[in-house]
Design a protein around this motif. Structure first.
Motif, PDB file in Angstrom:
ATOM      1  N   PHE A 355       0.866  -1.178   0.000  1.00  0.00           N
ATOM      2  CA  PHE A 355       0.000   0.000   0.000  1.00  0.00           C
ATOM      3  C   PHE A 355       0.905   1.230   0.000  1.00  0.00           C
ATOM      4  O   PHE A 355       1.733   1.388   0.890  1.00  0.00           O
ATOM      5  CB  PHE A 355      -0.920   0.004   1.220  1.00  0.00           C
ATOM      6  N   ARG A 356       0.723   2.091  -0.998  1.00  0.00           N
ATOM      7  CA  ARG A 356       1.604   3.251  -1.152  1.00  0.00           C
ATOM      8  C   ARG A 356       0.779   4.528  -1.219  1.00  0.00           C
ATOM      9  O   ARG A 356      -0.223   4.608  -1.940  1.00  0.00           O
ATOM     10  CB  ARG A 356       2.443   3.121  -2.420  1.00  0.00           C
ATOM     11  N   VAL A 357       1.234   5.552  -0.481  1.00  0.00           N
ATOM     12  CA  VAL A 357       0.572   6.858  -0.512  1.00  0.00           C
ATOM     13  C   VAL A 357       1.622   7.915  -0.831  1.00  0.00           C
ATOM     14  O   VAL A 357       2.713   7.936  -0.240  1.00  0.00           O
ATOM     15  CB  VAL A 357      -0.138   7.161   0.837  1.00  0.00           C
ATOM     16  N   ILE A 358       1.318   8.768  -1.842  1.00  0.00           N
ATOM     17  CA  ILE A 358       2.202   9.863  -2.264  1.00  0.00           C
ATOM     18  C   ILE A 358       1.343  11.127  -2.382  1.00  0.00           C
ATOM     19  O   ILE A 358       0.972  11.548  -3.479  1.00  0.00           O
ATOM     20  CB  ILE A 358       2.902   9.546  -3.596  1.00  0.00           C
ATOM     21  N   PRO A 359       0.988  11.758  -1.268  1.00  0.00           N
ATOM     22  CA  PRO A 359       0.124  12.952  -1.327  1.00  0.00           C
ATOM     23  C   PRO A 359       0.869  14.151  -1.892  1.00  0.00           C
ATOM     24  O   PRO A 359       2.096  14.264  -1.731  1.00  0.00           O
ATOM     25  CB  PRO A 359      -0.261  13.174   0.140  1.00  0.00           C
ATOM     26  N   PRO A 360       0.172  15.076  -2.554  1.00  0.00           N
ATOM     27  CA  PRO A 360       0.846  16.210  -3.216  1.00  0.00           C
ATOM     28  C   PRO A 360       1.530  17.163  -2.251  1.00  0.00           C
ATOM     29  O   PRO A 360       2.509  17.819  -2.617  1.00  0.00           O
ATOM     30  CB  PRO A 360      -0.303  16.912  -3.965  1.00  0.00           C
ATOM     31  N   HIS A 361       1.036  17.254  -1.024  1.00  0.00           N
ATOM     32  CA  HIS A 361       1.629  18.162  -0.040  1.00  0.00           C
ATOM     33  C   HIS A 361       2.438  17.421   1.023  1.00  0.00           C
ATOM     34  O   HIS A 361       2.728  17.968   2.077  1.00  0.00           O
ATOM     35  CB  HIS A 361       0.540  19.003   0.619  1.00  0.00           C
ATOM     36  N   GLY A 362       2.775  16.158   0.729  1.00  0.00           N
ATOM     37  CA  GLY A 362       3.576  15.379   1.658  1.00  0.00           C
ATOM     38  C   GLY A 362       2.730  14.578   2.626  1.00  0.00           C
ATOM     39  O   GLY A 362       1.581  14.933   2.927  1.00  0.00           O
ATOM     40  N   VAL A 363       3.301  13.476   3.111  1.00  0.00           N
ATOM     41  CA  VAL A 363       2.616  12.639   4.089  1.00  0.00           C
ATOM     42  C   VAL A 363       2.478  13.416   5.398  1.00  0.00           C
ATOM     43  O   VAL A 363       3.427  14.042   5.867  1.00  0.00           O
ATOM     44  CB  VAL A 363       3.400  11.332   4.321  1.00  0.00           C
ATOM     45  N   PHE A 364       1.261  13.411   5.960  1.00  0.00           N
ATOM     46  CA  PHE A 364       0.951  14.152   7.182  1.00  0.00           C
ATOM     47  C   PHE A 364       1.219  15.643   7.020  1.00  0.00           C
ATOM     48  O   PHE A 364       1.499  16.351   7.994  1.00  0.00           O
ATOM     49  CB  PHE A 364       1.727  13.610   8.386  1.00  0.00           C
ATOM     50  N   ASN A 370       7.830  12.481   1.151  1.00  0.00           N
ATOM     51  CA  ASN A 370       7.229  12.288  -0.167  1.00  0.00           C
ATOM     52  C   ASN A 370       6.376  11.023  -0.293  1.00  0.00           C
ATOM     53  O   ASN A 370       5.354  11.020  -0.981  1.00  0.00           O
ATOM     54  CB  ASN A 370       8.357  12.256  -1.210  1.00  0.00           C
ATOM     55  N   MET A 371       6.776   9.928   0.355  1.00  0.00           N
ATOM     56  CA  MET A 371       6.105   8.650   0.128  1.00  0.00           C
ATOM     57  C   MET A 371       6.150   7.773   1.376  1.00  0.00           C
ATOM     58  O   MET A 371       7.148   7.741   2.099  1.00  0.00           O
ATOM     59  CB  MET A 371       6.764   7.921  -1.050  1.00  0.00           C
ATOM     60  N   LEU A 372       5.062   7.032   1.590  1.00  0.00           N
ATOM     61  CA  LEU A 372       4.970   6.037   2.657  1.00  0.00           C
ATOM     62  C   LEU A 372       4.412   4.758   2.041  1.00  0.00           C
ATOM     63  O   LEU A 372       3.362   4.775   1.397  1.00  0.00           O
ATOM     64  CB  LEU A 372       4.069   6.518   3.780  1.00  0.00           C
ATOM     65  N   GLU A 373       5.131   3.651   2.237  1.00  0.00           N
ATOM     66  CA  GLU A 373       4.690   2.369   1.680  1.00  0.00           C
ATOM     67  C   GLU A 373       4.802   1.274   2.735  1.00  0.00           C
ATOM     68  O   GLU A 373       5.803   1.189   3.455  1.00  0.00           O
ATOM     69  CB  GLU A 373       5.522   1.978   0.462  1.00  0.00           C
ATOM     70  N   VAL A 374       3.769   0.444   2.828  1.00  0.00           N
ATOM     71  CA  VAL A 374       3.754  -0.720   3.708  1.00  0.00           C
ATOM     72  C   VAL A 374       3.490  -1.951   2.844  1.00  0.00           C
ATOM     73  O   VAL A 374       2.579  -1.938   2.003  1.00  0.00           O
ATOM     74  CB  VAL A 374       2.674  -0.594   4.802  1.00  0.00           C
ATOM     75  N   ARG A 375       4.290  -3.004   3.042  1.00  0.00           N
ATOM     76  CA  ARG A 375       4.117  -4.234   2.263  1.00  0.00           C
ATOM     77  C   ARG A 375       4.059  -5.429   3.215  1.00  0.00           C
ATOM     78  O   ARG A 375       4.759  -5.466   4.240  1.00  0.00           O
ATOM     79  CB  ARG A 375       5.266  -4.438   1.276  1.00  0.00           C
ATOM     80  N   TYR A 376       3.237  -6.407   2.832  1.00  0.00           N
ATOM     81  CA  TYR A 376       3.169  -7.663   3.564  1.00  0.00           C
ATOM     82  C   TYR A 376       3.313  -8.805   2.570  1.00  0.00           C
ATOM     83  O   TYR A 376       2.717  -8.792   1.487  1.00  0.00           O
ATOM     84  CB  TYR A 376       1.842  -7.814   4.312  1.00  0.00           C
ATOM     85  N   GLY A 377       4.105  -9.820   2.937  1.00  0.00           N
ATOM     86  CA  GLY A 377       4.283 -10.989   2.092  1.00  0.00           C
ATOM     87  C   GLY A 377       4.220 -12.269   2.903  1.00  0.00           C
ATOM     88  O   GLY A 377       4.680 -12.321   4.054  1.00  0.00           O
ATOM     89  N   ARG A 378       3.659 -13.303   2.293  1.00  0.00           N
ATOM     90  CA  ARG A 378       3.561 -14.635   2.884  1.00  0.00           C
ATOM     91  C   ARG A 378       4.318 -15.614   1.990  1.00  0.00           C
ATOM     92  O   ARG A 378       4.090 -15.672   0.780  1.00  0.00           O
ATOM     93  CB  ARG A 378       2.098 -15.054   2.984  1.00  0.00           C
TER      94      ARG A 378
END
Length: 397
Positions: A355-364, A370-378
């Motif tokens: 899950f990746r979020v790249i908001p135009p005015h920055g995260v929070f 610039n970017m926050l990404e969370v990944r899960y793998g099995r």
């Protein structure tokens, strides 16, 4: 492990503060100063379990946890000839605990290899001119209790005349030293449980990587990849036990040379503004008789202009090396032998999502965040080993 994470985060925040002041002066002099292009903090937690530990001869717990933190900086500048110099700096810290490694000396409360911390800094430099020619070199180090490694690399790349394709060649060498930590019952000397002054052995790896990438059209990009790898030295691990079919015991013994030749194809297809499909296939063969196939697919689905979901799946299968046999199946008269199930025949599945979020005015609302990404793998292997991994990527630009 929490202390390691906080230390890396503190280093990250401190260095970010040093580079976060934007320079709005676009004069030629300012443009040639070393500037921050990007910074990444990547942290992951990995846990696995199974019942085929190589430390205990192919049986027993494979439980392992690993906390990994990596801090990456990319800096760049233009020289007087308008050539772009790029510097990639990385500092990685891993901490693991392993139930199987604790069985190297089961009589102790916790052996030296039951948990360890690995440090791995690296520095890579490259320079690209206006004709699309890139030259580069790098140095890496890795250190843990029983293993030291020095890596060096050099690369050259050339874009085609219309800049739609690129050839690249990368040469790498890893010069390793490992401590020969035998299972406690196989050690000799006046004090076989003394962990000081272990003998050492070398392991050297040399590789040449060739690739060609090509933009076919606005929707499709492809890349052809191949490597030639040669390893020489102590290629097993001295604490991997072998239990022979006559009841005797030893440690795995593998050839001192290994050639590896993987060939791969990667493709990216841009199916409109909201979907990117990425596919990958690789065939692998080596001189130990191992043949393997890897196929993966990933879809990046943009749900909003600033939020995307990336499901992925990878399938892997291999036939196993000729020197593998399970617990108490080896004949003591054999020249080479191992009960490491990583070298056996198996297939595996790896799947999950990011899950990746790249908001135009920055995260929070933080402009440089610039970017926050969370990944899960099995991960699931056909020999009943399974693992889970969760990772976090923070990018500053």
């Amino acid at each position: 492990m929490k202390r390691i994470s906080l230390t890396v985060l503190g280093l990250y925040v401190g260095m970010l503060a040093a580079f976060s002041q934007s320079d709005t002066d676009s004069t030629q002099y300012k443009r040639r100063k070393l500037t921050l292009e990007e910074a990444n903090l990547i942290s992951s937690y990995y846990h696995q379990d199974g019942n085929n530990a190589a430390v205990t001869g192919g049986i027993g717990s494979e439980r392992l946890t690993d906390l990994s933190n990596s801090f990456e900086l990319r800096l760049s500048k233009l020289d007087k000839k308008d050539r772009k110099h790029t510097f990639d700096i990385e500092l990685g810290i891993d901490h693991y605990s392993s139930a199987s490694s604790d069985k190297i000396d089961p009589k102790t409360v916790s052996s030296a290899s039951s948990a360890d911390t690995r440090l791995y800094p690296s520095l890579n430099w490259s320079v690209e001119n206006k004709k699309g020619t890139t030259l580069g070199a790098g140095l890496s180090l890795s250190s843990e209790f029983d293993y030291k490694s020095i890596g060096i690399n050099a690369m050259v790349a050339q874009k085609t005349r219309d800049k739609s394709g690129e050839f690249s060649l990368k040469l790498q060498a890893y010069l390793d030293q490992l401590k020969l930590i035998l299972p406690v019952e196989l050690r000799t000397g006046s004090n076989p449980e003394d962990e000081k002054d272990y003998p050492t052995a070398s392991r050297n790896s040399f590789s040449a990587s060739l690739s060609y990438s090509q933009i076919i059209n606005q929707q499709l990009q492809v890349a052809f990849l191949t490597d030639v790898v040669y390893q020489h030295g102590y290629l097993g691990l001295p604490f991997h036990r072998i239990y022979f079919n006559d009841g005797s015991e030893g440690v795995e013994n593998l050839p001192a040379n290994r050639f590896k030749i993987p060939v791969g194809l990667r493709a990216s297809y841009f199916a409109g503004d909201h979907l990117v499909l990425r596919g990958y296939y690789r065939y692998y063969h080596d001189s130990w008789g191992l043949d393997a196939h890897t196929a993966s697919i990933e879809a990046s689905v943009k749900l909003t202009p600033f939020f995307s979901v990336t499901p992925f799946y990878r399938y892997y299968t291999q036939n196993g090396v000729t020197y593998f046999a399970p617990f108490q199946a080896h004949d003591p008269g054999q020249e080479y032998y191992t009960s490491n199930y990583d070298l056996s025949a198996f297939h595996s599945h790896f799947f999950g999502a990011g899950f990746r979020v790249i908001p135009p005015h920055g995260v929070f609302g933080i402009s440089h965040f610039n970017m926050l990404e969370v990944r899960y793998g099995r991960y699931e292997k056909s020999n009943s080993m399974q693992a889970n991994i969760v990772s976090l990527n923070i990018r500053i630009k």
